[in-house]
Design an enzyme around this catalytic site. Structure first.
Site, PDB file in Angstrom:
ATOM      1  CG  HIS A 192       8.708 -14.540  -0.636  1.00  0.00           C
ATOM      2  ND1 HIS A 192       9.809 -14.447  -1.436  1.00  0.00           N
ATOM      3  CD2 HIS A 192       7.707 -13.977  -1.319  1.00  0.00           C
ATOM      4  CE1 HIS A 192       9.481 -13.866  -2.555  1.00  0.00           C
ATOM      5  NE2 HIS A 192       8.200 -13.568  -2.521  1.00  0.00           N
ATOM      6  NE  ARG A 290       3.168  -0.967   0.924  1.00  0.00           N
ATOM      7  CZ  ARG A 290       2.696  -0.980   2.168  1.00  0.00           C
ATOM      8  NH1 ARG A 290       1.800  -1.871   2.528  1.00  0.00           N
ATOM      9  NH2 ARG A 290       3.114  -0.106   3.057  1.00  0.00           N
ATOM     10  CD  GLU A 427       5.074   7.777   0.092  1.00  0.00           C
ATOM     11  OE1 GLU A 427       5.268   6.637   0.525  1.00  0.00           O
ATOM     12  OE2 GLU A 427       5.097   8.064  -1.125  1.00  0.00           O
ATOM     13  CG  ASP A 451       8.785   6.090   2.232  1.00  0.00           C
ATOM     14  OD1 ASP A 451       9.931   5.730   2.550  1.00  0.00           O
ATOM     15  OD2 ASP A 451       8.107   5.506   1.378  1.00  0.00           O
ATOM     16  CB  CYS A 498      -2.044   4.170   3.344  1.00  0.00           C
ATOM     17  SG  CYS A 498      -0.859   5.102   2.372  1.00  0.00           S
TER      18      CYS A 498
HETATM   19  C1  PEP Z   1       4.518   4.686   3.464  1.00  0.00           C
HETATM   20  O1  PEP Z   1       5.612   5.119   3.076  1.00  0.00           O
HETATM   21  O2  PEP Z   1       4.020   4.972   4.585  1.00  0.00           O
HETATM   22  C2  PEP Z   1       3.743   3.781   2.600  1.00  0.00           C
HETATM   23  C3  PEP Z   1       2.522   3.409   2.919  1.00  0.00           C
HETATM   24  O3  PEP Z   1       4.363   3.307   1.491  1.00  0.00           O
HETATM   25  P1  PEP Z   1       5.408   2.076   1.504  1.00  0.00           P
HETATM   26  O4  PEP Z   1       5.477   1.520   2.886  1.00  0.00           O
HETATM   27  O5  PEP Z   1       4.931   1.112   0.492  1.00  0.00           O
HETATM   28  O6  PEP Z   1       6.684   2.790   1.106  1.00  0.00           O
HETATM   29 MG    MG Z   2       6.157   4.874   0.992  1.00  0.00          MG
END
Ligand code: PEP
Ligand code: MG
Length: 565
Positions: A192, A290, A427, A451, A498
């Site tokens: 946090h 998110r 992903e 991911d 992203c």
């Molecule tokens: C990713 O996997 O690159 C992504 C943006 O999602 P998260 O990091 O929330 O899993």
């Molecule tokens: Mg992800």
């Protein structure tokens, strides 16, 4: 480096640097010696009851202050703290310890110990709940012992706070106008404290380890959240570098490469309070909302109206831009206590993302889609919705069928709604290989490199031991990105990124060369990435990408990138 200049390595949390003077912060939790003849149990119970009441008053005050200065969602963590203060199991454990002869502060310490240990034994974000429990314990002990501590809310200007750990309420008190940064011995990127630091754009380094306590009170330090370093007695050159970093120009308008190709540079957010700062940093829109953060720090899922309000707020902040909302992505390391996720041997290969939304969280998915379709009609900006962790065309088709069903239901009810752009996160290796079939069914693809790198390289994203493998600059991941971009464009879908890679200014030219249309990142890096887009030339960038794609190894990719920079 000067003779006494020393750099301590940790994990950078906010890619900014700040220079200042050390103020050590240690919550005073010194416990009294239990008296030889035992304690008066009734009296100690009453002291505990009084301390609880006082803690709740303090927490409510802090909650209101944080709601105003940071945002409602951040403030919700204090509601969780009130629940811990009220917890009947903890109360019973304190009473038992008092009955066994301990004074109230010692009894509180003992009563929290088991709970803290249990959370520490869990994975990922649940482990960070242990920090919340410590926070509540220390507050109660302080109130019971009249302990004093540094007032974090009124530190001298230019302070750098050093601490073993900072709790959420500690961090929320830091005023970014006065505090130059902080560093802690413990903690990770998703604690946090780290999340608050990023929302406040406060330079921060966590996990510095055992060397931190050797840094003396009053020392001059540089907190380099970019390099993940705490530099003690920085040289003049280092100070200048830190000062220059803060001067990155905020460009409120969309940017084009030097030869005129427009690239959207957007921000990743998780909470309503992060939306406005993202616009202030010059983001063109939001490339990843998110939404799981809307579900954290609550006792039950946010309803349709709460979500609708959050999405409309984001759309209104970007009246000329696009807001890409990702549907709930839980599972893996993202657990939400009240959702009762199954214990899986390998949760990263289990029920995650869209898999849960189709079943067993179909009700939550429907509520979220209703809120989104309504927001698409009610908010100012353009809404786009994307689905996480898609591996098959069937999953995408099922998700799209859900969107159609929700739209039909809203029609029947006469509720205003609109169809957002629809997209898929890329992903999984499977999604890369069927990206053509996915692109044919949606408006856009967004590459989640966090991911994607984990699954392409078979290297867990949170495992330090394989951190070198979990890098999108391995040729295997770069080729997956290229393949996705080509498949997307052939299917008339725009392609964004992203994952964390998109926010690394050192690879902006490479990403331009790989053909990405949109890059989305933590708001703090938006100005740097925009600056690098503006100086990139698409032909040169394409050459850079071809060389990187032809490389056999990550070392070759890195060498080529540094040759060109
Ligand atoms: C990713 O996997 O690159 C992504 C943006 O999602 P998260 O990091 O929330 O899993
Ligand atoms: Mg992800």
């Amino acid at each position: 480096m000067s003779d006494d200049c020393q750099a301590l390595a940790g994990t950078g949390v906010t890619p900014r640097a700040g220079v200042g003077t050390v103020v050590w912060y240690a919550p005073d939790t010194e416990l009294p010696e239990p008296p030889e003849g035992g304690v008066d149990a009734d009296e100690e119970r009453q002291r505990f009851a009084d301390a609880r009441a006082a803690a709740k008053t303090e927490l409510e005050r802090e909650r209101d202050r944080v709601a105003e200065s940071v945002g409602e969602e951040e403030a919700a963590v204090f509601d969780a703290h009130v629940q811990f203060v009220d917890d009947s199991q903890i109360e019973a454990a304190v009473h038992d310890a008092v009955d066994d002869g301990l004074p109230a502060p010692n009894a509180v310490h003992e009563a929290f110990a088991d709970h803290i240990e249990r959370f520490e034994g869990m994975d990922g974000r649940m482990a960070e709940r242990a920090d919340d429990l410590r926070d509540v314990r220390d507050r109660l002990v302080r109130l019971l012992t009249d302990g004093e501590r540094v007032d974090l809310a009124s530190l001298p200007e230019g302070s750098v706070v050093l601490a073993e750990r900072l709790t959420p309420s500690d961090t929320a008190q830091l005023d970014p106008e006065r505090v130059a940064g902080f560093a802690t011995a413990t903690g990770g990127r998703t604690s946090h404290a780290a999340i608050f630091a990023r929302s406040l754009a406060l330079p921060a380094v966590v996990g510095v380890g055992d060397a931190l306590p050797d840094v003396p009170e009053g020392a001059d330090v540089l907190v380099d959240g970019d390099e993940g370093e705490l530099v003690v007695s920085p040289t003049d050159e280092e100070r200048e570098r830190a000062a220059a970093e803060d001067l990155a120009e905020v460009r409120p308008d969309p940017v084009s490469t030097a030869d005129g190709r427009e690239i959207e540079v957007a921000a990743n957010v998780g909470r309503p309070a992060e939306v406005e700062p993202a616009a202030d940093r010059g983001a063109d829109g939001i490339g990843l909302y998110r939404t799981e953060f809307l579900f954290l720090d609550r006792e039950s899922p946010p309803g349709e109206d709460v979500q609708h309000e959050a999405y409309v707020e984001a759309l209104d902040a970007f009246p000329d831009g696009r807001v890409v909302v990702r549907t709930l992505d839980i599972g893996g390391d993202k657990r939400i206590p009240y959702l009762d996720l199954p214990e899986e041997e390998n949760p990263f290969l289990g029920e995650r993302g869209i898999r849960r939304s189709l079943d067993p969280d179909a009700d939550l998915f429907e509520t979220q889609l209703r809120a989104l379709l309504r927001a698409a009609a009610d908010g100012d900006g353009d809404l786009a919705v994307m689905f996480p962790l898609v591996a098959t065309v069937e999953e995408l088709e099922a998700a799209l069928a859900n969107v159609n069903e929700v739209a039909a239901a809203l029609d029947d009810e006469g509720v205003a709604h609109a169809r957002p752009e629809l997209g898929v996160m890329i992903e999984t290796p499977s999604a890369v290989f069927v990206a053509d079939a996915l692109a044919a069914r949606v408006d856009f693809l967004s590459i989640g490199t966090n991911d994607l790198a984990q699954y392409v390289m078979a290297a867990a994203r949170e495992n330090d031991r394989v951190a070198d493998l979990h890098d999108p600059l391995h040729p295997g991941v770069l080729r997956a990105i290229r393949r996705t971009v080509e498949a997307g464009h052939e299917g008339d879908a725009w392609v964004g990124m992203c994952g964390e890679m998109a926010g690394d200014p050192d690879v902006t030219a490479l990403l331009v060369g790989l053909g990405l249309d949109e890059l989305s990142m933590s708001a703090v890096t938006v100005p740097d990435v925009k600056a690098n887009v503006a100086t990139a030339d698409t032909d040169v960038a394409a050459g850079l990408a071809e060389t990187a794609l032809a490389a056999d190894t990550r070392t070759d990719v890195l060498d080529n990138l540094s040759d060109r920079s």
